[in-house]
Scaffold this motif. Structure first.
Motif, PDB file in Angstrom:
ATOM      1  N   GLY A 191      -1.369  -4.509  10.155  1.00  7.32           N
ATOM      2  CA  GLY A 191      -0.113  -5.248  10.161  1.00  7.32           C
ATOM      3  C   GLY A 191       0.870  -4.938   9.052  1.00  7.32           C
ATOM      4  O   GLY A 191       1.831  -5.676   8.855  1.00  7.32           O
ATOM      5  N   TYR A 192       0.664  -3.856   8.333  1.00  8.09           N
ATOM      6  CA  TYR A 192       1.636  -3.491   7.303  1.00  8.09           C
ATOM      7  C   TYR A 192       2.933  -3.055   7.971  1.00  8.09           C
ATOM      8  O   TYR A 192       2.936  -2.500   9.057  1.00  8.09           O
ATOM      9  N   LYS A 193       4.051  -3.327   7.310  1.00  9.74           N
ATOM     10  CA  LYS A 193       5.365  -2.944   7.803  1.00  9.74           C
ATOM     11  C   LYS A 193       5.966  -1.919   6.843  1.00  9.74           C
ATOM     12  O   LYS A 193       5.928  -2.107   5.632  1.00  9.74           O
ATOM     13  N   PRO A 194       6.536  -0.843   7.378  1.00  8.85           N
ATOM     14  CA  PRO A 194       7.155   0.142   6.483  1.00  8.85           C
ATOM     15  C   PRO A 194       8.422  -0.431   5.837  1.00  8.85           C
ATOM     16  O   PRO A 194       9.194  -1.135   6.485  1.00  8.85           O
ATOM     17  N   VAL A 195       8.595  -0.151   4.568  1.00  8.83           N
ATOM     18  CA  VAL A 195       9.795  -0.552   3.822  1.00  8.83           C
ATOM     19  C   VAL A 195      10.258   0.661   3.016  1.00  8.83           C
ATOM     20  O   VAL A 195       9.473   1.583   2.773  1.00  8.83           O
ATOM     21  N   THR A 220       0.860  -1.175   0.000  1.00 14.64           N
ATOM     22  CA  THR A 220       0.000   0.000   0.000  1.00 14.64           C
ATOM     23  C   THR A 220       0.898   1.227   0.000  1.00 14.64           C
ATOM     24  O   THR A 220       2.070   1.134   0.353  1.00 14.64           O
ATOM     25  N   HIS A 221       0.372   2.316  -0.438  1.00 16.31           N
ATOM     26  CA  HIS A 221       1.119   3.570  -0.474  1.00 16.31           C
ATOM     27  C   HIS A 221       0.370   4.602   0.336  1.00 16.31           C
ATOM     28  O   HIS A 221      -0.854   4.637   0.322  1.00 16.31           O
ATOM     29  N   ASN A 280      -2.837   1.325   8.938  1.00 17.24           N
ATOM     30  CA  ASN A 280      -2.088   0.321   8.176  1.00 17.24           C
ATOM     31  C   ASN A 280      -1.104  -0.442   9.054  1.00 17.24           C
ATOM     32  O   ASN A 280      -1.001  -1.659   8.964  1.00 17.24           O
ATOM     33  N   ARG A 281      -0.385   0.262   9.906  1.00 16.87           N
ATOM     34  CA  ARG A 281       0.637  -0.393  10.735  1.00 16.87           C
ATOM     35  C   ARG A 281       0.034  -1.130  11.921  1.00 16.87           C
ATOM     36  O   ARG A 281       0.323  -2.308  12.139  1.00 16.87           O
ATOM     37  N   ASP A 282      -0.784  -0.437  12.703  1.00 19.60           N
ATOM     38  CA  ASP A 282      -1.266  -0.994  13.966  1.00 19.60           C
ATOM     39  C   ASP A 282      -2.428  -1.963  13.800  1.00 19.60           C
ATOM     40  O   ASP A 282      -2.476  -2.992  14.456  1.00 19.60           O
TER      41      ASP A 282
END
Length: 52
Positions: free
Chosen positions: A37-41, A19-20, A32-34
């Motif tokens: 469960g997306y992880k920043p890359v 996702t952006h 998205n993160r909390d």
């Protein structure tokens, strides 16, 4: 909508999702993160110059 997309991706066997986000959009980044469960890359950067 994102949760439906995640369920569909899992059902279809997707290896990963991306996702952006606008880096200044704190509420969406938190969702998205909390919650999802997306992880920043590291991302891609684009520079644009209007020549008109």
């Amino acid at each position: 909508m994102k949760r439906l997309t995640i369920r569909l991706a899992v059902r279809e066997g997707a290896a990963y999702l991306r996702t952006h986000n606008d880096s200044q959009n704190g509420p969406m980044l938190n969702i998205n993160r909390d919650k999802l469960g997306y992880k920043p890359v590291p991302g891609y950067y684009r520079m644009v110059k209007d020549l008109t």
